[in-house]
Scaffold this motif. Structure first.
Motif, short mmCIF file in Angstrom:
data_model
loop_
_atom_site.label_atom_id
_atom_site.label_comp_id
_atom_site.label_asym_id
_atom_site.label_seq_id
_atom_site.Cartn_x
_atom_site.Cartn_y
_atom_site.Cartn_z
N TYR A 64 0.89 -1.17 0.00
CA TYR A 64 0.00 0.00 0.00
C TYR A 64 0.92 1.21 0.00
O TYR A 64 1.48 1.54 1.06
N ALA A 102 2.98 -4.71 2.88
CA ALA A 102 2.02 -5.43 3.73
C ALA A 102 2.25 -6.93 3.70
O ALA A 102 2.07 -7.62 4.71
N ASN A 141 -1.86 -8.39 14.75
CA ASN A 141 -2.49 -7.27 14.04
C ASN A 141 -1.51 -6.68 13.05
O ASN A 141 -0.33 -6.47 13.37
N GLY A 142 -1.99 -6.45 11.85
CA GLY A 142 -1.15 -5.80 10.84
C GLY A 142 -0.16 -6.73 10.16
O GLY A 142 0.70 -6.28 9.40
N ALA A 143 -0.28 -8.04 10.42
CA ALA A 143 0.70 -8.99 9.87
C ALA A 143 0.54 -9.19 8.37
O ALA A 143 1.48 -9.63 7.70
N GLY A 144 -0.64 -8.90 7.84
CA GLY A 144 -0.86 -9.07 6.40
C GLY A 144 -1.88 -10.15 6.05
O GLY A 144 -2.02 -10.52 4.88
N LYS A 145 -2.62 -10.63 7.04
CA LYS A 145 -3.60 -11.70 6.79
C LYS A 145 -4.72 -11.24 5.85
O LYS A 145 -4.98 -11.88 4.83
N SER A 146 -5.37 -10.14 6.21
CA SER A 146 -6.50 -9.68 5.39
C SER A 146 -6.03 -9.33 3.98
O SER A 146 -6.73 -9.63 3.00
N THR A 147 -4.88 -8.72 3.89
CA THR A 147 -4.35 -8.36 2.57
C THR A 147 -4.16 -9.62 1.73
O THR A 147 -4.51 -9.65 0.54
N HIS A 197 -7.91 -14.71 15.30
CA HIS A 197 -7.08 -14.46 16.48
C HIS A 197 -7.50 -15.37 17.64
O HIS A 197 -6.91 -15.31 18.70
N1 LIG Z 1 -5.86 0.31 2.77
C1 LIG Z 1 -4.65 0.34 3.34
N2 LIG Z 1 -3.85 1.41 3.17
C2 LIG Z 1 -2.61 1.46 3.72
N3 LIG Z 1 -2.10 0.48 4.50
C3 LIG Z 1 -2.87 -0.59 4.71
C4 LIG Z 1 -4.17 -0.73 4.16
N4 LIG Z 1 -4.70 -1.91 4.56
C5 LIG Z 1 -3.75 -2.49 5.32
N5 LIG Z 1 -2.66 -1.71 5.41
C6 LIG Z 1 -1.41 -2.01 6.13
O1 LIG Z 1 -0.93 -3.26 5.63
C7 LIG Z 1 -0.40 -4.04 6.69
C8 LIG Z 1 -1.14 -5.38 6.73
O2 LIG Z 1 -2.49 -5.15 7.09
P1 LIG Z 1 -3.60 -6.31 7.12
O3 LIG Z 1 -4.93 -5.65 7.33
O4 LIG Z 1 -3.44 -7.17 5.93
O5 LIG Z 1 -3.15 -7.10 8.43
P2 LIG Z 1 -3.97 -8.21 9.28
O6 LIG Z 1 -2.97 -9.28 9.57
O7 LIG Z 1 -5.21 -8.60 8.59
O8 LIG Z 1 -4.27 -7.40 10.61
P3 LIG Z 1 -5.48 -7.54 11.69
O9 LIG Z 1 -5.20 -8.80 12.46
O10 LIG Z 1 -5.28 -6.31 12.53
O11 LIG Z 1 -6.76 -7.55 10.93
C9 LIG Z 1 -0.53 -3.20 7.96
O12 LIG Z 1 0.67 -2.53 8.16
C10 LIG Z 1 -1.64 -2.24 7.62
O13 LIG Z 1 -1.50 -1.05 8.35
#
Ligand SMILES: Nc1ncnc2c1ncn2[C@@H]1O[C@H](COP(=O)(O)OP(=O)(O)OP(=O)(O)O)[C@@H](O)[C@H]1O
Length: 240
Positions: free
Chosen positions: A11, A16, A36-42, A186
């Motif tokens: 991003y 990510a 949190n923020g590890a990159g799972k949702s991405t 989680h």
């Molecule tokens: N739309 C976006 N714009 C900028 N940065 C983003 C965006 N979405 C996610 N990120 C960043 O990308 C990284 C991975 O985020 P992601 O949401 O994939 O993590 P996650 O493992 O799903 O976290 P969580 O457990 O908190 O849901 C983080 O640093 C987050 O801040």
């Protein structure tokens, strides 16, 4: 089957997802874990074509999600239960999804029964639903097209203890019938009970992956293993 191959997602300046590779196999529940923020949702968004990779690839049954003729018939997705339209009833939500998918109305009744939403609850506006009810509705939408693959982000969020057990049984049955489940959560105790395989990421990189039983050998439980793997100074990674 879901294949993630050397996936990199950015991003802007934020890296990510950094060179992530794994497969989620048919007949198994794959737990996808990370802080949190590890990159799972991405990563999950990349699997279903919502996030374009900077490099690498994701495939569903060997092809990119976007190349599937009718994606909803193959992949059931629950990413954000709060994203449903609050002004529609649960039933209307499902009927609209059924029309888009090209499945018959009979499926709407079938999935309502599967997820345990009553006729009366289905008639209520989604805006009046509890989080647990939204999760059930989200799962009903995911199951509508009778997919063989489920991609679920925190599906047990907001579910009561009976709901959590129900979700566990449903996912176990889905996998036992040959389905593929990729599940981000989680709720480590719950993942420990339901998952066959684990993929753990931290800071966008894989820190461990393999069969749950192999990864857990020598650890007290998944919580202990997770905290050890994702501690800031422990990013060497293990593959079981
Ligand atoms: N739309 C976006 N714009 C900028 N940065 C983003 C965006 N979405 C996610 N990120 C960043 O990308 C990284 C991975 O985020 P992601 O949401 O994939 O993590 P996650 O493992 O799903 O976290 P969580 O457990 O908190 O849901 C983080 O640093 C987050 O801040």
């Amino acid at each position: 089957m879901i294949t993630v191959e050397r996936l990199v997602c950015r991003y802007g300046d934020v890296l990510a997802v950094d060179d992530v590779s794994f497969t989620a196999e048919p007949g198994r529940v794959t737990g996808f874990l990370g802080p949190n923020g590890a990159g799972k949702s991405t990563t999950l968004r990349a699997v279903i074509g919502l996030t374009r990779p900077a490099s690498g690839a994701t495939r569903v049954n060997g092809v990119p999600y976007a190349a599937l003729a009718s994606p909803g018939r193959h992949v059931g997705v629950l990413l954000d239960a709060a994203a449903q339209h609050v002004g529609r009833s649960g039933r209307e939500t499902l009927v609209l999804a059924a029309i888009l998918l090209g499945v018959g109305r009979a499926r709407v009744d079938a999935v309502l029964e599967t997820v345990g939403l009553t006729e009366r609850e289905a008639a209520r506006r989604v805006g009046t639903y509890s989080l647990g009810m939204r999760q059930r509705l989200g799962l009903a939408v995911a199951l509508l097209g009778e997919p063989e693959i489920l991609v679920l982000d925190e599906p047990a969020n907001g579910l009561d203890p009976a709901g959590i057990r129900w979700m566990r049984d449903l996912l176990a049955r889905f996998a036992a019938d040959g389905g593929t489940v990729l599940l981000s959560s989680h709720q480590l105790a719950e993942v420990q009970r339901v998952a066959d395989d684990l993929v753990v990421i931290g800071g966008g990189r894989i820190v461990a992956q393999g069969a749950k039983d192999d990864l857990l050998a020598g650890s007290q439980d998944l919580e202990e293993l997770f905290l050890q793997l994702t501690a800031p100074d422990s990013r060497d990674g293990i593959v079981a």
